[in-house]
Design a protein around this motif. Structure first.
Motif, mmCIF file in Angstrom:
data_model
loop_
_atom_site.group_PDB
_atom_site.id
_atom_site.type_symbol
_atom_site.label_atom_id
_atom_site.label_comp_id
_atom_site.label_asym_id
_atom_site.label_seq_id
_atom_site.Cartn_x
_atom_site.Cartn_y
_atom_site.Cartn_z
ATOM 1 N N GLN A 32 6.951 -4.187 -6.293
ATOM 2 C CA GLN A 32 5.944 -4.305 -7.331
ATOM 3 C C GLN A 32 4.877 -3.223 -7.157
ATOM 4 O O GLN A 32 4.601 -2.770 -6.049
ATOM 5 C CB GLN A 32 5.276 -5.681 -7.269
ATOM 6 N N GLN A 33 4.278 -2.831 -8.292
ATOM 7 C CA GLN A 33 3.227 -1.823 -8.304
ATOM 8 C C GLN A 33 1.898 -2.470 -8.676
ATOM 9 O O GLN A 33 1.865 -3.379 -9.516
ATOM 10 C CB GLN A 33 3.562 -0.725 -9.321
ATOM 11 N N GLU A 34 0.815 -2.002 -8.069
ATOM 12 C CA GLU A 34 -0.505 -2.500 -8.440
ATOM 13 C C GLU A 34 -0.828 -2.000 -9.834
ATOM 14 O O GLU A 34 -0.790 -0.799 -10.101
ATOM 15 C CB GLU A 34 -1.550 -2.021 -7.425
ATOM 16 N N GLU A 35 -1.140 -2.926 -10.749
ATOM 17 C CA GLU A 35 -1.205 -2.600 -12.171
ATOM 18 C C GLU A 35 -2.251 -1.532 -12.494
ATOM 19 O O GLU A 35 -1.974 -0.590 -13.258
ATOM 20 C CB GLU A 35 -1.482 -3.873 -12.974
ATOM 21 N N LEU A 77 5.773 -1.711 -19.618
ATOM 22 C CA LEU A 77 5.802 -0.514 -20.448
ATOM 23 C C LEU A 77 4.432 0.148 -20.497
ATOM 24 O O LEU A 77 3.423 -0.501 -20.812
ATOM 25 C CB LEU A 77 6.255 -0.881 -21.865
ATOM 26 N N LEU A 78 4.410 1.433 -20.196
ATOM 27 C CA LEU A 78 3.207 2.252 -20.289
ATOM 28 C C LEU A 78 3.379 3.221 -21.447
ATOM 29 O O LEU A 78 4.402 3.923 -21.521
ATOM 30 C CB LEU A 78 3.001 3.033 -18.986
ATOM 31 N N THR A 79 2.415 3.247 -22.375
ATOM 32 C CA THR A 79 2.508 4.149 -23.519
ATOM 33 C C THR A 79 1.134 4.727 -23.829
ATOM 34 O O THR A 79 0.117 4.292 -23.286
ATOM 35 C CB THR A 79 3.020 3.433 -24.786
ATOM 36 N N GLN A 100 0.867 -1.170 0.000
ATOM 37 C CA GLN A 100 0.000 0.000 0.000
ATOM 38 C C GLN A 100 0.906 1.222 0.000
ATOM 39 O O GLN A 100 1.638 1.449 0.951
ATOM 40 C CB GLN A 100 -0.896 0.023 1.254
ATOM 41 N N HIS A 101 0.882 1.991 -1.058
ATOM 42 C CA HIS A 101 1.676 3.201 -1.122
ATOM 43 C C HIS A 101 1.121 4.074 -2.238
ATOM 44 O O HIS A 101 0.265 3.645 -3.016
ATOM 45 C CB HIS A 101 3.151 2.873 -1.370
ATOM 46 N N ASP A 102 1.617 5.287 -2.313
ATOM 47 C CA ASP A 102 1.179 6.230 -3.339
ATOM 48 C C ASP A 102 1.947 5.959 -4.627
ATOM 49 O O ASP A 102 3.120 6.313 -4.742
ATOM 50 C CB ASP A 102 1.414 7.661 -2.836
ATOM 51 N N VAL A 103 1.288 5.322 -5.591
ATOM 52 C CA VAL A 103 1.942 4.984 -6.859
ATOM 53 C C VAL A 103 2.417 6.243 -7.578
ATOM 54 O O VAL A 103 3.410 6.216 -8.312
ATOM 55 C CB VAL A 103 0.984 4.167 -7.752
ATOM 56 N N GLY A 104 1.716 7.352 -7.359
ATOM 57 C CA GLY A 104 2.090 8.604 -8.007
ATOM 58 C C GLY A 104 3.492 9.071 -7.676
ATOM 59 O O GLY A 104 4.084 9.866 -8.426
ATOM 60 N N ALA A 129 -3.460 4.146 -13.888
ATOM 61 C CA ALA A 129 -4.219 5.359 -13.589
ATOM 62 C C ALA A 129 -3.291 6.537 -13.300
ATOM 63 O O ALA A 129 -3.548 7.671 -13.731
ATOM 64 C CB ALA A 129 -5.155 5.117 -12.404
ATOM 65 N N ALA A 130 -2.197 6.279 -12.581
ATOM 66 C CA ALA A 130 -1.240 7.348 -12.282
ATOM 67 C C ALA A 130 -0.570 7.843 -13.558
ATOM 68 O O ALA A 130 -0.350 9.050 -13.732
ATOM 69 C CB ALA A 130 -0.192 6.849 -11.284
#
Length: 283
Positions: free
Chosen positions: A223-226, A255-257, A190-194, A231-232
């Motif tokens: 790891q990050q919640e997908e 990869l985010l695009t 639990q953390h701020d993905v932003g 959304a971030a």
């Protein structure tokens, strides 16, 4: 001088050596000539030159001791960040030697010789490890972003589609998770993905991605919640930030695009494959 690992986790030690000796052995294992090996070894700055190494029994990989424990509240967190892999350092040194002019190379080598900043600056070479040598690239470039801020890498020439990429080595999300574990006993992260994208948007001017792709290569220890990660990224200014690579030195990344065409272009340029090593889905 005794290694800290000898006091902390002696059962992990399969052998002891110097970093200089292990770099020579790494060069030989890669089939490099003595001249090529000597050129890499000669780059090693004083603090790194004095490092000791141990053979990690769990992985069979040689690690050098050059790092500090993380402090979370009043606790010290020991981990592999304090003992980076020798093959990775060799990769980074070779990449820096090939990609940086002499003045920038000297400045970069001085930066990785700082024990508290070593991992941050080591990560700066990660995007370039698999970029074909014929593709031009410049390091620490000013004048292409907002104000006097520099961009870590500009890849490609001004006559073709360029890629601007900033490298971020993030620890804040790890600290946040560890503080949460101390409170709730270790639930799903639990953390701020932003936090991963902090200061990325402010680096870049609005650009047409068909002419200039802009984004970040973000290295994180957890790891990050997908869904939260997507959304971030979607919340960033799409005219300024066109992509984000969540990865490390290895070829498999998340990869985010903004589009399928961008995705293909970036995977080919950086020699990457998409994977799920850096994400999870909250149940």
């Amino acid at each position: 001088m005794p290694l800290l690992i000898e006091a902390v986790q002696p059962q992990l030690i399969g052998g002891i050596d110097t970093l200089l000796a292990r770099l020579v052995a790494e060069a030989q294992a890669r089939g490099l000539s003595k001249d090529q090996s000597d050129a890499v070894i000669a780059m090693l700055p004083p603090n790194l030159s004095a490092c000791g190494c141990f053979l990690d029994r769990l992985t069979g990989i040689w690690r050098y001791e050059f790092g500090l424990p993380h402090r979370v509240g009043n606790e010290l967190i020991w981990g592999v960040h304090m003992w980076p892999r020798v093959p990775l350092l060799f990769d980074v040194l070779q990449c820096a030697q090939a990609r940086l002019p002499l003045d920038k190379l000297r400045a970069y080598i001085a930066l990785i010789d700082h024990i508290g900043q070593h991992l941050i600056h080591l990560a700066e070479m990660f995007p370039m490890l698999r970029v074909p040598p014929g593709i031009p690239a410049d390091h620490e470039v000013s004048g292409l972003g907002v104000g006097n801020r520099t961009v870590d890498w500009v890849i490609g020439s001004a006559l073709e589609r360029r890629v601007l990429i900033d490298v971020k080595r993030r620890f804040a999300d790890f600290f946040g998770q560890m503080e949460g574990v101390a409170v709730d006993g270790g639930a799903a992260p639990q953390h701020d993905v932003g936090l991963l994208f902090r200061s990325v948007e402010g680096k870049f001017l609005p650009k047409n991605p068909a002419e200039q792709l802009q984004g970040a290569w973000i290295v994180t220890d957890i790891q990050q919640e997908e869904t939260e990660l997507q959304a971030a990224f979607d919340a960033l200014d799409s005219a300024r930030v066109h992509f984000a690579v969540i990865g490390d030195e290895r070829a498999d990344v998340f990869l985010l695009t903004r589009g399928v065409e961008h995705r293909r272009f970036l995977l080919d340029l950086f020699g990457l494959q998409e994977g799920t090593r850096f994400v999870f889905r909250r149940s």
